[in-house]
Design an enzyme around this catalytic site. Structure first.
Site, PDB file in Angstrom:
ATOM      1  N   ARG A   1      32.015 -48.752  43.585  1.00 37.87           N
ATOM      2  CA  ARG A   1      32.535 -47.988  42.444  1.00 37.87           C
ATOM      3  C   ARG A   1      32.171 -46.550  42.666  1.00 37.87           C
ATOM      4  NH1 ARG A   1      28.045 -50.455  41.807  1.00 37.87           N
ATOM      5  NH2 ARG A   1      26.274 -49.093  41.420  1.00 37.87           N
TER       6      ARG A   1
ATOM      7  N   SER B   1      28.133 -40.718  50.345  1.00 29.82           N
ATOM      8  CA  SER B   1      26.999 -41.041  49.465  1.00 29.82           C
ATOM      9  C   SER B   1      27.411 -41.685  48.158  1.00 29.82           C
ATOM     10  CB  SER B   1      26.185 -39.787  49.208  1.00 29.82           C
ATOM     11  OG  SER B   1      25.855 -39.232  50.438  1.00 29.82           O
TER      12      SER B   1
ATOM     13  N   ASP C   1      23.564 -41.112  52.125  1.00 30.23           N
ATOM     14  CA  ASP C   1      22.665 -39.960  52.293  1.00 30.23           C
ATOM     15  C   ASP C   1      21.189 -40.374  52.344  1.00 30.23           C
ATOM     16  OD1 ASP C   1      22.753 -40.615  49.592  1.00 30.23           O
ATOM     17  OD2 ASP C   1      23.127 -38.582  48.873  1.00 30.23           O
TER      18      ASP C   1
HETATM   19  C1  GLC Z   1      24.552 -41.969  43.762  1.00 27.46           C
HETATM   20  C2  GLC Z   1      25.308 -42.756  44.818  1.00 27.46           C
HETATM   21  C3  GLC Z   1      24.403 -43.069  45.996  1.00 27.46           C
HETATM   22  C4  GLC Z   1      23.750 -41.812  46.504  1.00 27.46           C
HETATM   23  C5  GLC Z   1      23.046 -41.067  45.380  1.00 27.46           C
HETATM   24  C6  GLC Z   1      22.449 -39.747  45.840  1.00 27.46           C
HETATM   25  O1  GLC Z   1      23.553 -42.774  43.244  1.00 27.46           O
HETATM   26  O2  GLC Z   1      25.807 -43.949  44.261  1.00 27.46           O
HETATM   27  O3  GLC Z   1      25.133 -43.691  47.032  1.00 27.46           O
HETATM   28  O4  GLC Z   1      22.829 -42.127  47.514  1.00 27.46           O
HETATM   29  O5  GLC Z   1      23.961 -40.809  44.331  1.00 27.46           O
HETATM   30  O6  GLC Z   1      23.409 -38.883  46.353  1.00 27.46           O
END
Ligand code: GLC
Length: 515
Positions: free
Chosen positions: A175, A160, A213
């Site tokens: 990043r 995620s 996610d």
């Molecule tokens: C951050 C991450 C993203 C993820 C979100 C929720 O924004 O960059 O990829 O979906 O957190 O977990």
């Protein structure tokens, strides 16, 4: 006569009173209200800008919001079957699941183990990270399949973080977000080192799909509710995914895919307004950004996500204490309050949940956690501040949902949501629903019914388990596509099926066959 039978339960609510609050604190409360309140007009302006930024992210030139194509092409039918592994690398835990999708439409069975993510791992080396994850998977398989001779199990890996995906089984980390800071991973494909760690240990797993996610949440939710159009996470981080038509994705035009074909887009909307054009940032938001490992990035996320809510609250209180004209925590030792990130969102939740008129629980929490003994007026300010921060988070979060609905022309929709803030933060759902109503100008609910739960045209509802069932479903959908010869967005179709039960028609074991 007294009514018989059970009385309707009413949630405890607290009236609260500012009667005893001295003038200087009242003035500060007023100032904070002005700073943190986002009115309807501002919400609407944010949504309009959000819509254009979503489109910009899909354009060839690109924008701040990455709008990453995921190569998950379309919703499940409910008829997917087979056994799949799912791995979820979250901020605090690592979860491994084995999911069985049976013949029955929309059903699933799941067994799972949870492993702590050691805090040091988040800022350690890449080798340590992949090694630890592979060890957990190995342990899971040895425990659940002791003595069995296994073919390779297909795995959906929920990673995620923002990753550009040229293929579904590939992902270059753009990043780190959410406080992670592991050297040598940004800008690289995370799949090869992960697979190498599995290989080294001889773990019989084939990564079939790398999943965000939000995409998992979208797919898992739509498996049981076909009205689900958006998957959201309101947790440590904040983000959403939705299905877009290729025709709306100019940056993929060179692929010449049927414009009506759908593809899930992981928005990575945490990066909304990195240029600081529209969001009502306060001096406290500026400090959070400046002191974060990645200044200038995830501007929207830093105002709404769970990781930052407690820190915002801490910064405001500390600032008030340091203002000579504001008498707050006078003569108290505030050293504990000076520690960055010492308060998390659950600290704020507890304050907002305190049902007592005298805020006794808040008093005790401050004493226990921060060694500060608060006066009654200080407690009133603290409670109001928690409400303001929590409300701003819910209202700004709703802007993202409204923007996708407006962009897609959805007049009605269900939105599947997960994450600690959505699930645990008091009033987050109701405040979000109120903001949607204001932004989308509803005066009545579905089919002319009164507005309210069950009737609101767009509703944000608790999602199915995205990183478990969602990941399994995406792995299933991917294998099905490959078996059918639809290999768009698959790096190595043959390699994906190699060594898997489904690729050997004579195998007696149940194949992860996907209908
Ligand atoms: C951050 C991450 C993203 C993820 C979100 C929720 O924004 O960059 O990829 O979906 O957190 O977990």
């Amino acid at each position: 006569m007294a009514p018989s039978g059970p009385m309707p339960r009413r949630k405890q609510s607290r009236k609260g009173s500012m009667a005893d609050v001295p003038k200087d604190l009242l003035q500060e409360i007023k100032r904070l209200e002005d700073l943190f309140t986002v009115d309807t007009a501002k919400l609407k302006a944010i949504v309009e800008h959000f819509i254009s930024e979503l489109a910009k992210g899909l354009s060839k030139e690109g924008g701040s919001i990455p709008m990453n194509p995921t190569w998950c092409m379309g919703f499940p039918t409910g008829n997917e079957t087979g056994t799949f592994l799912a791995l979820d690398m979250g901020g605090t835990n690592l979860r491994v699941c084995e999911i069985n999708l049976p013949e029955e439409k929309g059903e699933f069975d799941i067994i799972q183990s949870k492993y702590r993510m050691p805090e040091e791992l988040k800022t350690g080396t890449a080798d340590e990270l992949w090694g630890y994850i592979a060890d957990c998977l190995q342990q899971f398989i040895e425990y659940h399949h002791e003595g069995e001779k296994l073919d390779k199990l297909p795995l959906g890996f929920t990673f995620s973080y923002p990753a550009t995906q040229e293929y579904i089984d590939h992902g270059v980390l753009q990043r780190w977000t959410k406080g992670f800071d592991i050297e040598g991973v940004e800008g690289k494909d995370v799949v090869p080192p992960f697979e190498a760690a599995l290989e080294e240990r001889g773990v019989p797993i084939k990564l079939t799909a790398l999943i965000n996610d939000t995409t998992g949440t979208l797919i898992a939710s739509s498996y049981t509710d076909s009205e689900m159009k958006i998957g959201c996470i309101f947790g440590t981080g904040c983000n959403a995914a939705y299905m877009e038509h290729f025709g709306e994705v100019p940056k993929l035009a060179h692929m010449k895919v049927d414009p009506q074909q759908e593809i899930a887009i992981n928005c990575e909307w945490g990066a909304f307004d990195n240029e600081h054009k529209i969001l009502p940032r306060t001096q406290y938001d500026v400090i959070i950004d400046k002191d974060s490992p990645r200044p200038g990035q995830q501007s929207f996320e830093k105002m709404v996500a769970g990781l930052y809510l407690g820190e915002l609250f801490r910064l405001v209180l500390l600032d008030l204490h340091e203002q000579p004209h504001v008498k707050i925590f006078e003569g108290q030792d505030v050293s504990a309050l000076k520690k960055p990130y010492s308060l998390d969102a659950s600290f704020l939740s507890d304050i907002e949940n305190d049902p007592y008129e005298n805020l006794q629980e808040t008093h005790d929490t401050f004493n226990a956690k921060l060694n500060i003994k608060c006066t009654k007026p200080e407690l009133e300010l603290i409670r109001r501040l928690a409400e303001l921060i929590g409300t701003r988070s819910a209202r700004l979060s709703a802007c993202g949902v409204a923007a996708i609905c407006k962009k897609k022309g959805y007049k009605t929709a269900h939105v599947g949501a997960d994450g600690s803030v959505f699930n645990k933060y008091p009033h987050f759902k109701a405040r979000g629903a109120q903001a949607l109503k204001e932004i989308l100008d509803w005066d009545q609910g579905r089919d002319g019914k009164p507005l309210g739960r069950g009737n609101d045209p767009v509703e944000i509802l608790p999602a199915e388990d995205g990183s478990g069932v969602g990941a399994a479903l995406i792995a299933a959908l991917t294998l099905k596509r490959v078996q059918e010869g639809n290999v768009m967005g698959i790096r190595d179709p043959e390699g994906m099926l190699k060594g898997m039960k489904a690729s050997d028609p004579k195998s007696k074991q149940v194949a992860p066959e996907v209908k």
